[in-house]
Every structure is written in structure tokens, then in C-alpha cells.
Design a protein around this motif. Sequence first.
Motif, PDB file in Angstrom:
ATOM      1  N   ASP A 105       1.102  -9.884  -2.700  1.00  0.00           N
ATOM      2  CA  ASP A 105       0.509 -10.401  -1.470  1.00  0.00           C
ATOM      3  C   ASP A 105      -0.589  -9.405  -1.111  1.00  0.00           C
ATOM      4  O   ASP A 105      -0.341  -8.400  -0.449  1.00  0.00           O
ATOM      5  CB  ASP A 105       1.534 -10.519  -0.354  1.00  0.00           C
ATOM      6  CG  ASP A 105       0.953 -11.145   0.900  1.00  0.00           C
ATOM      7  OD1 ASP A 105       1.668 -11.187   1.933  1.00  0.00           O
ATOM      8  OD2 ASP A 105      -0.216 -11.590   0.878  1.00  0.00           O
TER       9      ASP A 105
ATOM     10  N   ARG B 160      -1.892 -14.465  -3.168  1.00  0.00           N
ATOM     11  CA  ARG B 160      -0.440 -14.434  -3.045  1.00  0.00           C
ATOM     12  C   ARG B 160       0.204 -15.168  -4.215  1.00  0.00           C
ATOM     13  O   ARG B 160      -0.205 -16.269  -4.576  1.00  0.00           O
ATOM     14  CB  ARG B 160      -0.031 -15.087  -1.726  1.00  0.00           C
ATOM     15  CG  ARG B 160       1.427 -14.989  -1.371  1.00  0.00           C
ATOM     16  CD  ARG B 160       1.606 -15.489   0.045  1.00  0.00           C
ATOM     17  NE  ARG B 160       0.829 -14.699   1.008  1.00  0.00           N
ATOM     18  CZ  ARG B 160       0.493 -15.127   2.214  1.00  0.00           C
ATOM     19  NH1 ARG B 160       0.827 -16.339   2.603  1.00  0.00           N
ATOM     20  NH2 ARG B 160      -0.200 -14.352   3.019  1.00  0.00           N
TER      21      ARG B 160
ATOM     22  N   ASN C 221      -7.243 -13.374   0.744  1.00  0.00           N
ATOM     23  CA  ASN C 221      -5.834 -13.135   0.438  1.00  0.00           C
ATOM     24  C   ASN C 221      -5.473 -13.755  -0.905  1.00  0.00           C
ATOM     25  O   ASN C 221      -5.924 -14.854  -1.227  1.00  0.00           O
ATOM     26  CB  ASN C 221      -4.957 -13.718   1.538  1.00  0.00           C
ATOM     27  CG  ASN C 221      -3.469 -13.604   1.223  1.00  0.00           C
ATOM     28  OD1 ASN C 221      -2.833 -14.578   0.839  1.00  0.00           O
ATOM     29  ND2 ASN C 221      -2.912 -12.417   1.382  1.00  0.00           N
TER      30      ASN C 221
ATOM     31  N   TRP D 268      -4.651  -8.224   0.072  1.00  0.00           N
ATOM     32  CA  TRP D 268      -5.712  -8.521   1.042  1.00  0.00           C
ATOM     33  C   TRP D 268      -6.996  -7.795   0.658  1.00  0.00           C
ATOM     34  O   TRP D 268      -6.961  -6.665   0.161  1.00  0.00           O
ATOM     35  CB  TRP D 268      -5.289  -8.075   2.432  1.00  0.00           C
ATOM     36  CG  TRP D 268      -4.132  -8.842   2.973  1.00  0.00           C
ATOM     37  CD1 TRP D 268      -2.813  -8.554   2.823  1.00  0.00           C
ATOM     38  CD2 TRP D 268      -4.200 -10.058   3.738  1.00  0.00           C
ATOM     39  NE1 TRP D 268      -2.046  -9.512   3.443  1.00  0.00           N
ATOM     40  CE2 TRP D 268      -2.867 -10.443   4.019  1.00  0.00           C
ATOM     41  CE3 TRP D 268      -5.244 -10.858   4.208  1.00  0.00           C
ATOM     42  CZ2 TRP D 268      -2.566 -11.587   4.749  1.00  0.00           C
ATOM     43  CZ3 TRP D 268      -4.938 -11.993   4.929  1.00  0.00           C
ATOM     44  CH2 TRP D 268      -3.615 -12.349   5.193  1.00  0.00           C
TER      45      TRP D 268
ATOM     46  N   TYR E  84     -10.797 -12.209   6.017  1.00  0.00           N
ATOM     47  CA  TYR E  84     -10.073 -11.503   4.970  1.00  0.00           C
ATOM     48  C   TYR E  84      -9.674 -12.469   3.853  1.00  0.00           C
ATOM     49  O   TYR E  84      -9.120 -13.543   4.116  1.00  0.00           O
ATOM     50  CB  TYR E  84      -8.801 -10.866   5.525  1.00  0.00           C
ATOM     51  CG  TYR E  84      -9.034  -9.792   6.546  1.00  0.00           C
ATOM     52  CD1 TYR E  84      -9.105 -10.086   7.898  1.00  0.00           C
ATOM     53  CD2 TYR E  84      -9.179  -8.463   6.150  1.00  0.00           C
ATOM     54  CE1 TYR E  84      -9.314  -9.094   8.840  1.00  0.00           C
ATOM     55  CE2 TYR E  84      -9.391  -7.459   7.088  1.00  0.00           C
ATOM     56  CZ  TYR E  84      -9.456  -7.794   8.427  1.00  0.00           C
ATOM     57  OH  TYR E  84      -9.664  -6.804   9.357  1.00  0.00           O
TER      58      TYR E  84
END
Length: 115
Positions: free
Chosen positions: A103, A98, A96, A105, A94
Motif C-alpha cells: 500500500d 495497492r 496510490n 503512496w 497523491y
Amino acid sequence: QVPLVESGGGSVQAGGSLRLSCAASQSRFGINTMGWYRQAPGKQRELVATITSVGSTNVADSVKGRFTISRDNAKNTVSLQMNSLKPEDTAVYYCNFRNSRYDSWGQGTQVTVSS
């Protein structure tokens, strides 16, 4: 949320290589961290590698020396070059993103390494 589009992944034999890429669809994020996590069946999601917008990296001990994370801030992309793959690297990976506000995905991409 920040939409993330992942590409790459697939099936490979042990010792082979794969490359994952992830693109964030927005621009002008400021300070942020992008990276990859993985989740194998029956296990918790774990960090693989992250890289900040100024180039600081954090790489899991299990993949150090085999995986390399990089990013292109101009294109808002992060890549994971995976070499010397092992069966235990099999998982859904996955992407990501941030920062102080988000945040996010990606949808996940399967990596399968056969012995």
C-alpha cells in the motif's frame, strides 16, 4: 513499498484542465489498484478515483463527469485527466498503489485552481 513517481499538477484558472501521471517503478504486480487521492488544507485525505489492473474504476461523485482516470498496465502508469477544474479541487494529489502485499503512496503534487 513500491516507489511511485508523480508528474503534472500546477496552477490553473477555474474551468481549465490539468493532467496528473504516476509511474510505479516495478513490474509484474499481478492484480492491483492504482489511483489518486487528494487532501486539501484542514481536511482529510479523500478518494478521487481508482482503477484496477482489469480496468474497473471508482470515481468520487464530486469529480464525476470532469475527471477521467486511465492506466497503462504495460508501463505501470496511471493518469488522471482533470477538466472543468473548480477552486474546490485545490489540494495536494497523491498517487496510490495497492495490492495484497503493498500500500504505497507518492510524494504528492499540488493542484491549485484559482477563481
